[in-house]
Scaffold this active site. Sequence first.
Site, PDB file in Angstrom:
ATOM      1  N   CYS A 139       0.842  -1.083  -0.056  1.00  0.00           N
ATOM      2  CA  CYS A 139       0.003   0.023  -0.104  1.00  0.00           C
ATOM      3  C   CYS A 139       0.757   1.240   0.034  1.00  0.00           C
ATOM      4  O   CYS A 139       0.460   2.237  -0.085  1.00  0.00           O
ATOM      5  CB  CYS A 139      -1.054   0.126   1.247  1.00  0.00           C
ATOM      6  N   HIS A 145      -3.442   7.586   2.923  1.00  0.00           N
ATOM      7  CA  HIS A 145      -3.754   6.340   2.271  1.00  0.00           C
ATOM      8  C   HIS A 145      -5.162   5.658   2.865  1.00  0.00           C
ATOM      9  O   HIS A 145      -5.496   5.949   4.060  1.00  0.00           O
ATOM     10  CB  HIS A 145      -2.702   5.305   2.720  1.00  0.00           C
ATOM     11  N   ASN A 196     -10.202   0.233  -0.298  1.00  0.00           N
ATOM     12  CA  ASN A 196      -8.743   0.417  -0.298  1.00  0.00           C
ATOM     13  C   ASN A 196      -8.174  -0.407  -1.719  1.00  0.00           C
ATOM     14  O   ASN A 196      -8.496  -1.661  -1.892  1.00  0.00           O
ATOM     15  CB  ASN A 196      -8.097  -0.410   0.838  1.00  0.00           C
TER      16      ASN A 196
HETATM   17  C1  COA Z   1      -9.858  -5.647   9.352  1.00  0.00           C
HETATM   18  C2  COA Z   1     -10.399  -4.741  10.203  1.00  0.00           C
HETATM   19  C3  COA Z   1     -11.583  -3.810   9.528  1.00  0.00           C
HETATM   20  C4  COA Z   1     -10.928  -5.731  11.493  1.00  0.00           C
HETATM   21  O1  COA Z   1     -11.632  -4.767  12.290  1.00  0.00           O
HETATM   22  P1  COA Z   1     -11.406  -5.045  13.780  1.00  0.00           P
HETATM   23  O2  COA Z   1     -12.216  -3.792  14.619  1.00  0.00           O
HETATM   24  O3  COA Z   1      -9.772  -5.152  13.978  1.00  0.00           O
HETATM   25  O4  COA Z   1     -12.021  -6.251  13.961  1.00  0.00           O
HETATM   26  P2  COA Z   1     -11.543  -7.688  14.769  1.00  0.00           P
HETATM   27  O5  COA Z   1     -10.789  -8.427  13.757  1.00  0.00           O
HETATM   28  O6  COA Z   1     -11.124  -7.371  15.875  1.00  0.00           O
HETATM   29  O7  COA Z   1     -12.756  -8.446  14.589  1.00  0.00           O
HETATM   30  C5  COA Z   1     -13.931  -7.978  15.712  1.00  0.00           C
HETATM   31  C6  COA Z   1     -14.994  -8.935  15.302  1.00  0.00           C
HETATM   32  O8  COA Z   1     -15.669  -8.635  14.289  1.00  0.00           O
HETATM   33  C7  COA Z   1     -15.871  -9.889  13.468  1.00  0.00           C
HETATM   34  N1  COA Z   1     -15.581  -9.590  12.062  1.00  0.00           N
HETATM   35  C8  COA Z   1     -14.620  -9.633  11.144  1.00  0.00           C
HETATM   36  N2  COA Z   1     -14.884  -9.343   9.954  1.00  0.00           N
HETATM   37  C9  COA Z   1     -16.188  -9.115   9.879  1.00  0.00           C
HETATM   38  C10 COA Z   1     -17.169  -8.670   9.078  1.00  0.00           C
HETATM   39  N3  COA Z   1     -16.563  -8.441   7.787  1.00  0.00           N
HETATM   40  N4  COA Z   1     -18.347  -8.582   9.412  1.00  0.00           N
HETATM   41  C11 COA Z   1     -18.885  -8.658  10.536  1.00  0.00           C
HETATM   42  N5  COA Z   1     -17.882  -9.087  11.615  1.00  0.00           N
HETATM   43  C12 COA Z   1     -16.558  -9.169  11.243  1.00  0.00           C
HETATM   44  C13 COA Z   1     -14.673 -10.684  13.808  1.00  0.00           C
HETATM   45  O9  COA Z   1     -14.728 -12.220  13.572  1.00  0.00           O
HETATM   46  C14 COA Z   1     -14.608 -10.563  15.425  1.00  0.00           C
HETATM   47  O10 COA Z   1     -15.673 -11.265  16.022  1.00  0.00           O
HETATM   48  P3  COA Z   1     -15.359 -11.915  17.218  1.00  0.00           P
HETATM   49  O11 COA Z   1     -14.943 -10.923  18.340  1.00  0.00           O
HETATM   50  O12 COA Z   1     -16.769 -12.536  17.740  1.00  0.00           O
HETATM   51  O13 COA Z   1     -14.299 -12.656  17.326  1.00  0.00           O
HETATM   52  C15 COA Z   1      -9.268  -3.896  10.915  1.00  0.00           C
HETATM   53  O14 COA Z   1      -8.619  -4.680  11.841  1.00  0.00           O
HETATM   54  C16 COA Z   1      -8.403  -3.066   9.831  1.00  0.00           C
HETATM   55  O15 COA Z   1      -8.837  -2.389   8.885  1.00  0.00           O
HETATM   56  N6  COA Z   1      -7.119  -3.483   9.856  1.00  0.00           N
HETATM   57  C17 COA Z   1      -6.231  -2.897   8.949  1.00  0.00           C
HETATM   58  C18 COA Z   1      -6.128  -3.730   7.852  1.00  0.00           C
HETATM   59  C19 COA Z   1      -5.680  -2.868   6.570  1.00  0.00           C
HETATM   60  O16 COA Z   1      -5.506  -1.750   6.702  1.00  0.00           O
HETATM   61  N7  COA Z   1      -5.097  -3.698   5.610  1.00  0.00           N
HETATM   62  C20 COA Z   1      -4.445  -3.002   4.508  1.00  0.00           C
HETATM   63  C21 COA Z   1      -3.111  -2.611   4.821  1.00  0.00           C
HETATM   64  S1  COA Z   1      -2.784  -1.210   4.333  1.00  0.00           S
END
Ligand code: COA
Length: 332
Positions: A116, A256, A286
Site C-alpha cells: 500500500c 492512504h 482500499n
Molecule cells: C480488518 C479490520 C477492518 C477488522 O476490524 P477490527 O475492529 O480489528 O475487527 P476484529 O478483527 O477485531 O474483529 C472483531 C469481530 O468482528 C468480526 N468480524 C470480522 N470481520 C467482519 C465482518 N466483515 N463483518 C462482521 N464481523 C466481522 C470478527 O470475527 C470479530 O468477531 P469476534 O469478536 O466474535 O471474534 C481492521 O482490523 C483493519 O482495518 N485492519 C487494518 C487492515 C488494513 O489496513 N489492511 C491493509 C493494509 S494497508
Amino acid sequence: MNTITAAITAVGGYVPDFVLSNKVLETMVDTNDEWITTRTGIKERRILKDADKGTSYLAIQAAKDLIAKANIDPLEIDMVIMATATPDMMVASTGVYVATEIGASNAFAYDLQAACSSFLYGMSTAAAYVQSGRYKKVLLIGADKMSSIVDYTDRATCIIFGDGAGAVLFEPNYEGLGLQDEYLRSDGVGRDFLKIPAGGSLIPASEDTVKNRQHNIMQDGKTVFKYAVTNMADASELILQRNNLTNQDVDWLVPHQANKRIIDATAGRLELEESKVLVNIERYGNTTSGTLPLVLYDFEKQLKKGDNIILAAFGGGFTWGSIYLKWAYDKK
Ligand SMILES: CC(C)(COP(=O)(O)OP(=O)(O)OC[C@H]1O[C@@H](n2cnc3c(N)ncnc32)[C@H](O)[C@@H]1OP(=O)(O)O)[C@@H](O)C(=O)NCCC(=O)NCCS
C-alpha cells in the site's frame, strides 16, 4: 530560483463501473453494512469484472485520462513508474506494457512494489529523477486489481479492498513547488501479518497452494491496524516538525485509504480539522497503490497553487511514510 524541484503537473484516474456495495457483500459472506461502515468507513468499492483484463487495463485508462486532460504528447514522457502490488504477471513488467499501450515509446518503464506504500515510494523515486535534472516528464501510475487476489469467502479482507488506478505527472519546477520533504521507512517484521504466502520463490505455486487459498491476500487485521495507526501518525507528525509546520500551515492531508479509523487517528494526531482531510474510502475501499492518486484525482479542483499537502501511507511489508508536497497549479 534556479534549483529544480519536482512538481505534480497533471492527474488522471480511473475506476471500473461495477459497484460492489456492502449490501451485496451481505449476500456473499457473514457481514453487514453497519459493521463494515462503522469499522472501516467503506460503503462500496469498484470491481473490474472482465476476466481477461488485469491491472494494466486500469493503469492504461488512468494514464490516458491524464494524457488527454493535460494535452501532452506521450512521446515526450521519459519514464513510466508503475506502482502496483498486483502486476499482470510475475515477470514481464506491467509498466513496460502500459508505457507501450499509451504510446510512450521513448520512455523506459518498470514496476515498483511496496504494497500500500507503492505510490508514496514511487513519488520519491519519480521526484528524485526529476530533481536530478536527468528526466523532464516522469509518469507515475498507481494501480491495483485487488479483486484478483481477494478471497471472497474471507469476510475480514474482502470487505476492505477494491480496484482502481490513478496517475500523476512529475515535471521540473523552478518556483520551489512540488516535493519538499519525505520520511520513508520499512520493517520486515510485517511480512508475517499481511501477505500472499504462495506464488513467489519461497513457496512456488502447487496444487496444495491453490487448494489452501495461499494465492490470496491474508492479513492479521488487528496487528496491521495497530502498526498502521502508530506509524502513519508518527511519520506525518515528524514531517510537520521537521519542516516547522503547524496544523494551521497544512492545507490538506492526503492519507492512504485503508480504514477510516486509521485516517481519523492520523488526522487526530496532527490536530487537523476534518475539512482538511481528503477521504473517498466510502466509494472505493482500499485500492492499494491507487488510493493516493485517486484522492488527488477526486479533489483536484479544490487544490490550489502553493497549498501545503501532507501525504501519508502504510502498507504490507511493513512499509510506510509521509511526504510534504507543495501543490503546483490551479485547475482550470
Ligand atoms: C480488518 C479490520 C477492518 C477488522 O476490524 P477490527 O475492529 O480489528 O475487527 P476484529 O478483527 O477485531 O474483529 C472483531 C469481530 O468482528 C468480526 N468480524 C470480522 N470481520 C467482519 C465482518 N466483515 N463483518 C462482521 N464481523 C466481522 C470478527 O470475527 C470479530 O468477531 P469476534 O469478536 O466474535 O471474534 C481492521 O482490523 C483493519 O482495518 N485492519 C487494518 C487492515 C488494513 O489496513 N489492511 C491493509 C493494509 S494497508
